[in-house]
Design a protein around this motif. Sequence first.
Motif, short mmCIF file in Angstrom:
data_model
loop_
_atom_site.label_atom_id
_atom_site.label_comp_id
_atom_site.label_asym_id
_atom_site.label_seq_id
_atom_site.Cartn_x
_atom_site.Cartn_y
_atom_site.Cartn_z
N TYR A 105 0.75 -1.36 -0.04
CA TYR A 105 -0.06 0.17 0.12
C TYR A 105 0.80 1.14 -0.14
O TYR A 105 0.62 2.24 -0.92
CB TYR A 105 -1.07 0.08 1.14
N GLN A 106 2.01 0.99 0.68
CA GLN A 106 2.71 2.56 0.82
C GLN A 106 3.39 2.65 -0.51
O GLN A 106 3.61 3.81 -0.98
CB GLN A 106 3.61 2.27 2.12
N TRP A 107 3.93 1.40 -0.87
CA TRP A 107 4.67 1.86 -2.17
C TRP A 107 3.92 2.06 -3.44
O TRP A 107 4.13 2.82 -4.27
CB TRP A 107 5.29 0.22 -2.64
N LEU A 108 2.48 1.41 -3.37
CA LEU A 108 1.47 2.03 -4.47
C LEU A 108 1.32 3.33 -4.23
O LEU A 108 1.09 4.19 -5.39
CB LEU A 108 0.25 1.22 -4.25
N SER A 109 1.31 4.00 -3.36
CA SER A 109 1.08 5.58 -3.04
C SER A 109 2.00 6.42 -3.60
O SER A 109 1.76 7.48 -3.68
CB SER A 109 0.80 5.88 -1.41
N GLU A 110 3.25 5.64 -3.81
CA GLU A 110 4.22 6.67 -4.48
C GLU A 110 3.72 6.84 -6.28
O GLU A 110 4.50 7.69 -6.75
CB GLU A 110 5.37 5.78 -4.60
N TYR A 111 3.03 6.05 -6.78
CA TYR A 111 2.69 5.90 -8.09
C TYR A 111 1.29 6.81 -8.25
O TYR A 111 0.96 7.10 -9.55
CB TYR A 111 2.68 4.86 -8.85
N SER A 125 4.40 -0.60 9.04
CA SER A 125 3.06 0.03 9.31
C SER A 125 2.38 -0.15 7.87
O SER A 125 1.12 0.31 7.87
CB SER A 125 3.34 1.26 10.06
N ASP A 126 3.10 -0.81 7.27
CA ASP A 126 2.42 -1.10 5.69
C ASP A 126 1.43 -2.19 5.84
O ASP A 126 1.44 -3.05 6.66
CB ASP A 126 3.58 -1.25 4.87
N LYS A 127 0.30 -2.37 4.67
CA LYS A 127 -0.49 -3.31 4.51
C LYS A 127 -0.12 -3.84 3.07
O LYS A 127 0.20 -3.08 2.29
CB LYS A 127 -1.78 -2.92 4.71
N VAL A 128 -0.38 -4.91 2.77
CA VAL A 128 -0.04 -5.65 1.69
C VAL A 128 -1.21 -6.10 0.86
O VAL A 128 -1.66 -7.04 1.71
CB VAL A 128 1.28 -6.60 1.75
N LEU A 129 -1.63 -6.05 -0.42
CA LEU A 129 -2.82 -6.56 -1.09
C LEU A 129 -2.14 -7.83 -1.80
O LEU A 129 -1.38 -7.35 -2.70
CB LEU A 129 -3.23 -5.40 -1.78
N ALA A 153 8.37 -6.81 1.15
CA ALA A 153 7.00 -6.70 1.32
C ALA A 153 6.32 -7.47 0.29
O ALA A 153 5.25 -8.07 0.30
CB ALA A 153 6.71 -5.06 1.31
N ALA A 154 7.09 -7.53 -0.80
CA ALA A 154 6.73 -8.33 -1.97
C ALA A 154 7.19 -9.82 -1.85
O ALA A 154 6.90 -10.51 -2.91
CB ALA A 154 7.08 -7.91 -3.40
N GLY A 155 7.69 -10.15 -0.93
CA GLY A 155 8.07 -11.67 -0.58
C GLY A 155 9.37 -11.98 -1.27
O GLY A 155 9.68 -13.23 -1.49
#
Length: 817
Positions: free
Chosen positions: A5-11, A161-165, A253-255
């Motif tokens: 979620y945090q990484w996604l928010s950069e794009y 504190s991130d969440k992963v979809l 976070a991506a495994g």
Amino acid sequence: MKVSYQWLSEYVDVSGFTAEELAEKLTRSGIEVDIVEDRNKGVTNVVVGFVKSREKHPDADKLSVCIIDAGQSEDLQIVCGAKNIDAGQKVPVAMIGAVLPGGLQIKRAKLRGVESQGMICSAKELGLNDKLLPKEIQEGILVLPEDTEIGSSILDVLAISDKVLELDLTPNRSDCLSMLGAAYEIAAILGRGVKLPDAEAARGAAGTAAVKAADRISVKITATEQCTHYAARLIEGVRVGTSPLWMQNRLMAAGIRPINNIVDITNFVMLEYGQPLHAFDAEQLNNGHIDVRLAEAGEKLVTLDDVERTLEPHMLLITDGTKPVAIAGVMGGANSEVTEGTTRILLESAKFAGSSVRRTSRQLGLRSEASLRFEKEVNPEAVLPALNRAAALMAQYASGQVAEGIVQAIAGSHKPVSIELAADRVNNYLGTELSLAEMGQIIERLHFTFEQAGEGKLLVHVPSRRGDITRDVDLIEEVARLFGYDNIPTTLMTGVTTPGSLSKEQSIRRITRNLLTQSGLHEVITYSFTQPDQTVALPGLYPAAKPISLAMPMSEDRSQLRTSLLPHLLDVVSYNRNRTMDDVAIFEIGKVFITDESSLTDLPQEKLLLSIVLTGKRRQAHWAQKSEAVDFYDIKGVFDRLVSYLGVKGLSYQSASPDGFHPGRTAELLLKTAEGEQVIGRIGQLHPTVQQQRDLDDTYVLEVELSPILEAAGDAIVYKLLPRYPSIGRDLAVVVNASVPVGLMEQTITEVAGDLLESIQVFDIYTGERLGANRKSVAIALVYRHAERTLLDEEVTELHAKVVQTLEQQYEAELRK
């Protein structure tokens, strides 16, 4: 695909939506989210601390007393049992009152008489998957980078504190195997823009090398069908070390486990763009040369997992002109691996054919994040941006100097896809009343470009990242997804309803299965795909048929379409015999695929066949009877019962000697039709050579086309009254030449006797020296009956005499004395 979620928010701007809300929107728009994982497993009040000093515990050999600066007004004294703790480190410190995963609360305590004011934590104690961390720190406390700020929350430092979809992607949505692909999807759903990373950013951090890449490296594509684009950059003066913590957090976070800054950058860009990359130690390449070619038979390569792989000619390799250095799209070679001493990097970015990578990966048993993406086809226009992005990051985080220019070879170009979309067609499909302008807004949300293409139509230009969109129905699906499935109105179905029933073919196939199973046979289903030369010894009904090879076979054993059912049925027999099941009675109803050399461009003919195989004992030994082996008449009797029940007329048997069959125990099945007699099948014993090759006892087989039988089968059931008048039986035994078919004699008797003949049955066939050479005795029981009166003995005698006379005239038959 795991999306942070945090990484996604950069794009893409995701403000106003939680991770759970995004997951709900994604699922409703067609991309299912399996789970939303919270990376924080219950950590509170854990900060970064600096180990100012470490002393041995006065009363315990395995404990240390550490003085910790945790950014508080006073230093903390903490007793620690980790072997790797030392002064000068920055470590996670759980303060008094902190909570760790599992509900563990940190309290002030005394350990062997020494007060401990907190706890220094390992990765596992923070709820992290320690297997994703570098091997050297999987045990003991977690040591943080030197530039980590003292007193900062560990939730921010480690991004927990991130969440992963976790996306459960269908094979067609390979575009979402990247963060940018997921960002485009989220942006389309939310109606927001996408911020792309600057592929050239940070290049100046370490500078650009004064040399030109083309002067040091060269690229060549020999296997042009398997690789259409290969690009490389040269980075010199790199320092292999640890990647920045933020990058490690993104990978974990991506495994993906962080390894070093070079490998981590290639993995990071792969996750970002969906374009796999590979870094070679340029010093290990022959004159910096790259040749993309197919492997030679028996060629070997030791891959990065230290396993020697034997390669096959269909496998695509990256070579340096003298030796293979990687299996394209699957795994690199150990002979060009990036090590701590590497200073020059040749960075690869390419477009490999998905079919080639898939076949190689499966055959070698090697599955990787790179092969997963290549198998589903990568975006051909991401090859260069991903290459430049990785080169820029290596300049920034590995002190590299990027040589000027890109060295590349192009064997094929991507053809842009443009699709005409008509508003009427969309609304007819979806049952909506969307205007063309509303459809255009949805297309814009997808970040597709379009233009007006006449009244009520749009010409939509599909970006290369969406390789799944090739037809207008694909665009209609996109309109439906983003309009919202819940917003599509429901309408009642209209139309004429009819009662369901089986067609004639379906009904007869069901009857056939029932009759054969009632006769003691078991139905089997075998593969429609077979191996080359499977029908050499037993060609079946179509010996001239040319096998059709598959474009992308699962294996060599399943690389062609079958032309006969018998080889696989015999495989089933062998399988059972190898497990002490010697008595086998099986059948299969299935299709074969027939073509010849002159019609390879046309679709093959699909013919529906019935095949039966019998071997072993008809019945087992019993105290009252001996065991008996099956013979020709067992399989003939099963088939006769079937065609008799179906009401098929005009079926006869004719002696034959086809390849693979016993020359004296085989017949062709002939069916009389309006066009004349046609051969529809074969029945008989396998040739002794074939039986020996497969280690079988006497085995009897039948293979027949079902289509002519389906056409000849009766549609209606005919009922008759029970006979009111008595019958008269007559037995007949005649001696004829051994070559005379008994079936032909039966047919003659039926024609002569006419309607008065109720039944005819052969009950004995005898051969012996008393009859003479090439002679046989056939005993036949005849039953005569008139439907409306009682027959007179005189008229039966007269008719019977006429039957005998006809046999004597046509077959030189003699009444047996």
